[in-house]
Design an enzyme around this catalytic site. Sequence first.
Site, PDB file in Angstrom:
ATOM      1  N   HIS A   1      -0.978   1.705   7.251  1.00  0.00           N
ATOM      2  CA  HIS A   1      -1.557   1.524   6.196  1.00  0.00           C
ATOM      3  C   HIS A   1      -1.549   2.849   5.487  1.00  0.00           C
ATOM      4  CE1 HIS A   1      -4.242  -0.313   3.125  1.00  0.00           C
ATOM      5  NE2 HIS A   1      -5.340   0.839   3.325  1.00  0.00           N
TER       6      HIS A   1
ATOM      7  N   CYS B   1       0.693  -1.308   0.027  1.00  0.00           N
ATOM      8  CA  CYS B   1       0.058   0.060  -0.030  1.00  0.00           C
ATOM      9  C   CYS B   1       0.979   1.270   0.089  1.00  0.00           C
ATOM     10  CB  CYS B   1      -0.894  -0.034   1.199  1.00  0.00           C
ATOM     11  SG  CYS B   1      -0.242  -0.344   2.826  1.00  0.00           S
TER      12      CYS B   1
END
Length: 1003
Positions: free
Chosen positions: A906, A251
């Site tokens: 994230h 990510c």
Amino acid sequence: MAANSRCSAAEPPDLETQRREVEYLLRDCELRAGDSWFMVDHRWYEQWKEFVESGDQNSSCPGQIDNTELFEDVCSNHLKERLVENEDFVLVPAAAWHKLLSWYGMVDQQPPLERKVVDLPSTLKVEVYPVEIFLCLHGNMENVTTAQFSRTDSIHSIQMAMCRAFSLPPTCECRLWMKSSENNCERLRNVHMSVLDACLSSGMTVIMETRNADGTWPSTRPLILRNSVEEQDSYRGQPGVCGLTNLGNTCFMNSALQCLSNTPPLTEYFLQSIYLEELNFSNPLGMKGEIAEAYADVIKQMWSGHHYSVVPRVFKTKVGHFASQFLGYQQHDSQELLSFLLDGLHEDLNRVKNKEYIELRDAEGRPDQEVAEEAWRNHKRRNDSVIVDTFHGLFKSTLICPQCHKVSVTFDPFCYLSIPLPVSKERVMEVFFISLDPYAKPMQHRVLVPKVGKVLDLCLALSEMTQVPETQMVVADVFKHRFYKIYTPDESLSCILDRDDIFVYECSAQSDQQVLLALYLRERAHYRDYGSVSTTLFGHPLLLSVPRSSCSPEALYQIFLQRLARYVRAPNPSGELEEDDDDDEEELYKSQTNGISDDDEQDDAEPTGSSQSEACYADGPANTRHQDPIAPSEVHIRPPPPEEGDVHSMCTGAPKPLCSGDAGPSDGHIHARGEESRAEVDEEGNDEAENEEEPPQSDAIAEDDGKQEEACSPSSPVNEQAAKTRTCRRKKRLFDIQAVNCNGLERETGPNLTLSSQPYVALDWDAEIKKRFYNENEAEKYVKHSSMDVPLQQTTVQLQECIQLFTTVETLEEENPWYCPVCKKHQLATKKLDLWSLPEVLIIHLKRFSYTKFTREKLDTIVDFPLRNLDFSGCLLRKKLSNGEPPSRYDLIAVSNHYGGLRDGHYTSYARNKDNGQWYYFDDSKVTYATEEQIMTNAAYVLFYHRQDKMRKPCVATPSTSSAICTTSSTSTASSMQPPEADVSAVTPSCASAFAELTMETD
Ligand SMILES: [Zn+2]
């Protein structure tokens, strides 16, 4: 005793030798492909180091090597994800490991964590995490097995492993397919390719099909795994609004790519294929055009309007090849990748084919304008690309030598600005306060302490809340039911990590008359073998001061019982714990190997001195400690008077003292050692024997471990012998008191015996009694202080403040000095940066990850950054713009977000589509509409600003977002930690048929 066999198999050398031997093996130990290294729990290793280096009060034997903390669960031997070297574990070469193992042994059943050094494209690395792949057969996809491979293993080795796993002949004709987390499937054609080159990563599935007897293959492509790219042929969405598939912790890459993809001048450069004419295949600093081509492919797919989501596999492989740090062991930093990528793209697209050597000149007093222009000209002579055109600016750097005051001015290009955030000087800590009141539950407090403070500051802050004087507090790190460390007030708070469980114990005022005991709770497991007992720690450890004068076992027992009163039920006086008959009693004695409750060991008149030790400690070398002269019990303790209502009053012989008091005033229980006490006879008429060879010790418990231990733990065989000869009715105690080391283990001899002023005592419980009298539920209870209700205040700073910090004078750090050409040596110069000229697209990196010598933290400060009209004119050193120069006003076009902490997290991004002007939220393969209000959060990490004069109006209408629709190719990425709104998951299509119904609304 079993407990004593815990440590070594081999007799370890002395501490200094251990330290030297391991240090020697670690020094200059290079990584060589194929070599084995071993993972060792960082805590264990640090404790070992402290043990061999100092031997201070808190550093006793680390015990057996214990990697439990590294495992997700011990049964499967599965490592936790995202372990960090030198934080969670250390890597030691095989030779050092084998030494440590031979000296300390390893916790039962734990496999050694052996890892191989692998030769990756541009580096050697210990492969801490092998690639874990699911394997199945095309004909039976339900039957999945898991196998681990090295990145250097070939696809062929996977094929062989599958043949073994599914009992197929190794010669069978087969084809392999790999399936990523998304619904697509690629053929693994080249079996000689490595796992790394094939881009196989953990969590992916390899499917094997074997050729049918009629010579056909079961499928041209495994049926359920149609490539989504092909399904999307009909999709015509807004170009650029396209997700990127997560290829396993990628990510960070997707987030950076979305920001770049939404940088209009760069994307247009690639979409118009201008790059083809500028690819630089010969630049030794570049990547032979491969990064630029792979990047172009991704951008062209993303902007084709054909895809909901693109799989950036080739691009990721190229990045991994050229920058091994991105090979994907763990989460990476989107800003680092961005920096690498901008540099890689620049060199691949550098219009300068042969870089000439240019000597950089110092300003030497020339006007800034002149020096700046010269610097930019020189930069462009070597560096000329779309990246320079778009992203490069110039800052002025002024260094002043502290000694000779030489001023050095240079103008340096930059590709992005790394802006510091103001670092709070304070820190919030959450600790548990344990009151002296035994009925008070532990209370969790949130206190504000100076970041560079000492443990004392923590106590002071807590003192304000609790009104307990800080002098009566002891701070400890509790780990696995024991004290990992007991802090002294002057230790630095930086030793304490946020994730540590910190307990602060109220203790009565310290004095010479008091001794601070560390109390552990242990449960005994019995074995049939005579005297064989193992113990496990449970519950919360305690620290409490006890008066030296009441250190008799009986008094201690009562004190401990009282301390545990909240969750330990005292046996009722009617004999709840009374033993029924002789058999039971004998059973009991067998188990109480070292139980101090066997207070009648002096039934047997003991011989004295070392001859006694040899005579009595027949159970092997584990007890060799007793070869030291036995500590004397120079004071004697009488049995408590019966009127005290003692549960233990029947049959009490005169116990050995647990520790000796001062020779000072004695209460009714303690008699200074002397002729008359040596011959004292207790109620049962037992002679009390004394060690006559040792001089009296005034402070045995505090100064001498061996002696204290001796005093605390009467020897087991003696007890057992005593037990066998005794047949009187007696009451049993709830627990026995046993001197232990800081790990809650029986004390050891040899290198493990350290002088310590901190006595540790374990209360040993039989399982049955613990079940009846120890209330586990109550013991675990705690309450929250009102300070826990106050929400952590969120600090907000203006982006401009951060930019000012960037231009503040700073002194260089010791690690990074400046070579002063006048002094001819390195100097810690003062340095000032000033912005001179700014690029068309300005990338601002907010330095949220703060690493100093003492602290590592992620700052979750909210930075208030404007979406429009960010005006830099006040920040630029150059006040007057020459004619035709653009104003320094910027609008935001993209943000890379980081959610989570230092070690995990994230990445997502917000970006504004250049064609329709709409903001979107990109979370891997998921794309949703975003509003401008959502963009400014404390997750914002890298900001992209576009200069207003270069911005173009949207060429298509901004879509209505009233019915938010997302593009996605999968439902499997609901991993976003903070999705901007919950509006979109509901419309996430769950099957391919839903795709057809999805359109981006354009009006
Ligand atoms: Zn100088």
